[in-house]
Design a protein around this motif. Sequence first.
Motif: not given
Lengths: 303, 303, 303, 303
Positions: A267-269, A271, C255, C259, C263, C271, C275, C298-299, C303
């Motif tokens: 999910m982070l990917k 976002i 996962e 990883g 939030f 966020i 968005l 994080i954002l 990755s």
Amino acid sequence: MALTSEQRAEIAAQRNEPQLTSRPTVKAMEELLFTPIEVLDHGFLRVVDYMGDDSAIVQAARVSYGRGTKKVSEDAGLIRYLMRHRHSSPFEMCEIKFHVKLPVFVARQWIRHRMASVNEYSARYSILDREFYLPALDQVAAQSRDNRQGRSDALDPETAHKVLDILRHDASRCYDDYETLLDPDGIGLARELARMNLTLNTYTQWYWKIDLHNLMHFLSLRADSHSQYEIRVYAEKMIDVLKAWVPATASAFEEYRRGAYTFSAGMLKVIRRRLSGENVTQETSGLSKREWLEMNSILETQS
Amino acid sequence: MALTSEQRAEIAAQRNEPQLTSRPTVKAMEELLFTPIEVLDHGFLRVVDYMGDDSAIVQAARVSYGRGTKKVSEDAGLIRYLMRHRHSSPFEMCEIKFHVKLPVFVARQWIRHRMASVNEYSARYSILDREFYLPALDQVAAQSRDNRQGRSDALDPETAHKVLDILRHDASRCYDDYETLLDPDGIGLARELARMNLTLNTYTQWYWKIDLHNLMHFLSLRADSHSQYEIRVYAEKMIDVLKAWVPATASAFEEYRRGAYTFSAGMLKVIRRRLSGENVTQETSGLSKREWLEMNSILETQS
Amino acid sequence: MALTSEQRAEIAAQRNEPQLTSRPTVKAMEELLFTPIEVLDHGFLRVVDYMGDDSAIVQAARVSYGRGTKKVSEDAGLIRYLMRHRHSSPFEMCEIKFHVKLPVFVARQWIRHRMASVNEYSARYSILDREFYLPALDQVAAQSRDNRQGRSDALDPETAHKVLDILRHDASRCYDDYETLLDPDGIGLARELARMNLTLNTYTQWYWKIDLHNLMHFLSLRADSHSQYEIRVYAEKMIDVLKAWVPATASAFEEYRRGAYTFSAGMLKVIRRRLSGENVTQETSGLSKREWLEMNSILETQS
Amino acid sequence: MALTSEQRAEIAAQRNEPQLTSRPTVKAMEELLFTPIEVLDHGFLRVVDYMGDDSAIVQAARVSYGRGTKKVSEDAGLIRYLMRHRHSSPFEMCEIKFHVKLPVFVARQWIRHRMASVNEYSARYSILDREFYLPALDQVAAQSRDNRQGRSDALDPETAHKVLDILRHDASRCYDDYETLLDPDGIGLARELARMNLTLNTYTQWYWKIDLHNLMHFLSLRADSHSQYEIRVYAEKMIDVLKAWVPATASAFEEYRRGAYTFSAGMLKVIRRRLSGENVTQETSGLSKREWLEMNSILETQS
């Protein structure tokens, strides 16, 4: 009505004159101490005792000699920090004890939380009251189609009444026979055996003591929308108690637990891609449909 | 002296005006709340908070609405019954919180009791004080010959002084170097690394919270004569606290735990034979020599 | 070198002929069973025993009669589901036992995880070996300026060597004196007392047994980048073991735990605003500077 | 019959070809692995997996590199020593996992032992089978007069048949209505609600995993004569498993736990007086009548 007038009188009679103490004392909790909070049709919970307050958490976190800082704002900041970084041990330093009356099938879910102390009313030793849970009309719900362990919409009133008739009739008859089995001038069956004739909606009661860390863990699971309604209503009442008891902790709990959401690596990917302007679809997301829907429901929530 | 005058002043300053509470309150404990009890050369323990009293145990055992019976004698009888039959859950309904200062090697034994909550002073985050344990002269004892994990008689004073000199010198030097390593204007080593240079008799401190059942389990092991002296002295002070807090429980604990003895199946056979008039020797007893001696020491104790 | 050749020989000698079993057996784990994995300068961990595999989790989750489904892909799907929804009890159905050698100051952090069983080498009963931890040169790091409990960059080599000299010298001298104190032909001090002269980087060892759920909790905290390096290296080696033992679970753990990121309610609002196209700054975000930075790191992660 | 032929076939089908393992393996347990042991009228327990053996206890106690001593007699001696001195942690190093089918009211007692892992068949998710416990004729017993939580002699056959008719009829009817409530083509009530209509003698099942120390604690309470018959029969079958699994431990358990007796301080005084030739009566003993009788029943047991 959850409590009989005898029970209310008995509780009221205990409201003996308050004593002086040098322990941390929370005014709002003192008012809750002899006030049963009604839940479901015959259940209740009431705070029997508590230990510690917001400043006791701070004091333990600092292993300080005193009572935490003087400034409430600093304490709240540290509490938020501890909650955010999952430093759980200072929250274990507060303790609360409830007296709870609840249906047996709810007790069976509840007891799965092992990090608590319990004394349950013994049906080996005593005779249970004729009290069993019947859902309110709007809670008589159909089996969910897409979630095997959930309930769907309420049944139509006519069907719901039929359900309630069955539940009431079976519980009553089983209780009647329980009394017949027990009758010391009749059959005189052992209590430990007779109780097996009762239905799972019979009410039981217990004393339940838990520390604040484990209480919040319990609440985060049981006040969740996926939790069965009949236990969730108890959890929701306990969140009110939490707010009265440790307001700074309760606020951090809302911010970092109940109102928070954990995004998976996948999910982070997604976002990150969306924030960089890419239009991601479920097909290109790498997520399962279920995860995709859940993620979107979180990202689209109006706050 | 265990506490510095600054620490004493800090504790005294917290003795804020008592509040009114409807919770179970124990007068003798209120007096203990801000009174550090000295243990060893620099250690202490002090009660920070407590929850419940003897009647709270009774109340939970009965899952009653009220505060237990009015008659203290009835409560004591039930408490004896619960203790004798190892009904432990009602004793879990009371809770106590201590602030303890203790040497690291004692802390390492203590922490093995997992059914407690702990917040220890962090040497990753803070700098430990220059305080380390040195035994009193009569505790500088020789290795036991027949018990590999015990100590024997005190060494002669001259040798004992030599021991204390070594311990003092090494601990001091290690602490000096700890300060050298930490010096922000010198080496500036990370605290989490520098601490590894300290000796195991360095004092640490923690908040330790435990329920009454688990406290008694801790005390039955650690106040026992086989326990190492340096932890036993803490346990013995806690037994004094126990007597102040829950006198009926403390009395039952002496009768059915500390003063009790468990005879093995083989020992029971010997006792039966002796009571029926037979003269049993170790050879005919079927017991090992060690068990034979232990049994006899119990049966011959003058009470 | 972590193990002496005697120790290696002793382990090898135990590699007795394998037995047949009908229990779940994992080939990759069988190879790990008698293979010590070196950690730090003298430490190691080795798998002593294990119970269960990925399919045992599935079997427990279904309370089925058999061994889970035949299709590995279905099992992996259920395991992901359980991990995502924090259904922890099926993961408790697997168990692992390690033999670990580690410095005392690391053992003190480690033992804080109470949901495990431990048998530690007893320095009351036995004599510890002359082995103490000295960091590798690149781990001799300065105190962090902005994180009170962290370490910063490595010190310059010259200073680092000075640090190592101090650590080595103090530990050696303390150990020499430990031997002097113990000498049965000399002072003959009790072992339980002599040990207090050792420094906190002395190696100890223990057997440590934990279920898979609690192991993953331990790993999520101790393999985290905020964890102290000296315990993190053990956790990282254990993650390799996890992958060999329960590959589907290890993958779900990556996962949905390691990883993943949680939030807070406030971050979720930011966020959502971003968005929907809004340009949010820290000032307009409602977040503290620290939370703002953490969220962004994080954002923005590639990755 | 406890298991249907389908269930038996399913279990048998799992008896896949044994694998080679270097883990401690107990031949007698391998034979138990796929053998359900019948208990009560529809219940069973079966060993699903196990970890460790007698020598694993010794190995952990010694924190040795190898597999314990070679001599079985030395291992047994150490195990007796550990049991006698209540060194419980080495016994935690063995683990066992059972699959158990049992009535709900028994499950409610059982679950009070918190130091175990449980996965229960979910009646929120699945539909329970039409299976409920009916006592054998000789277990349909009267309420005890002198022990409020016990049962007395069996009722006369005619009354007992009446009891069984009531139990059978109520359970059947409640199950019929459970099916009516669930019927997807009829009412279609949610499973999580419908289950509340079942009686407490309905069978459930779970996977239950526990370490050896906690298993013995469970057995010492539940295989005791004061325990309710319906849970005691499971405990007794588990003691047979214990003997197959860890024979030296099982033998020490009989000697120092099940066959042992703890005399209170007051009882010890009486025994000392009697051994010194004094004729002690209840009046002069200082014991309550109940304690006096219990002590005598122990001292007079023919062994």
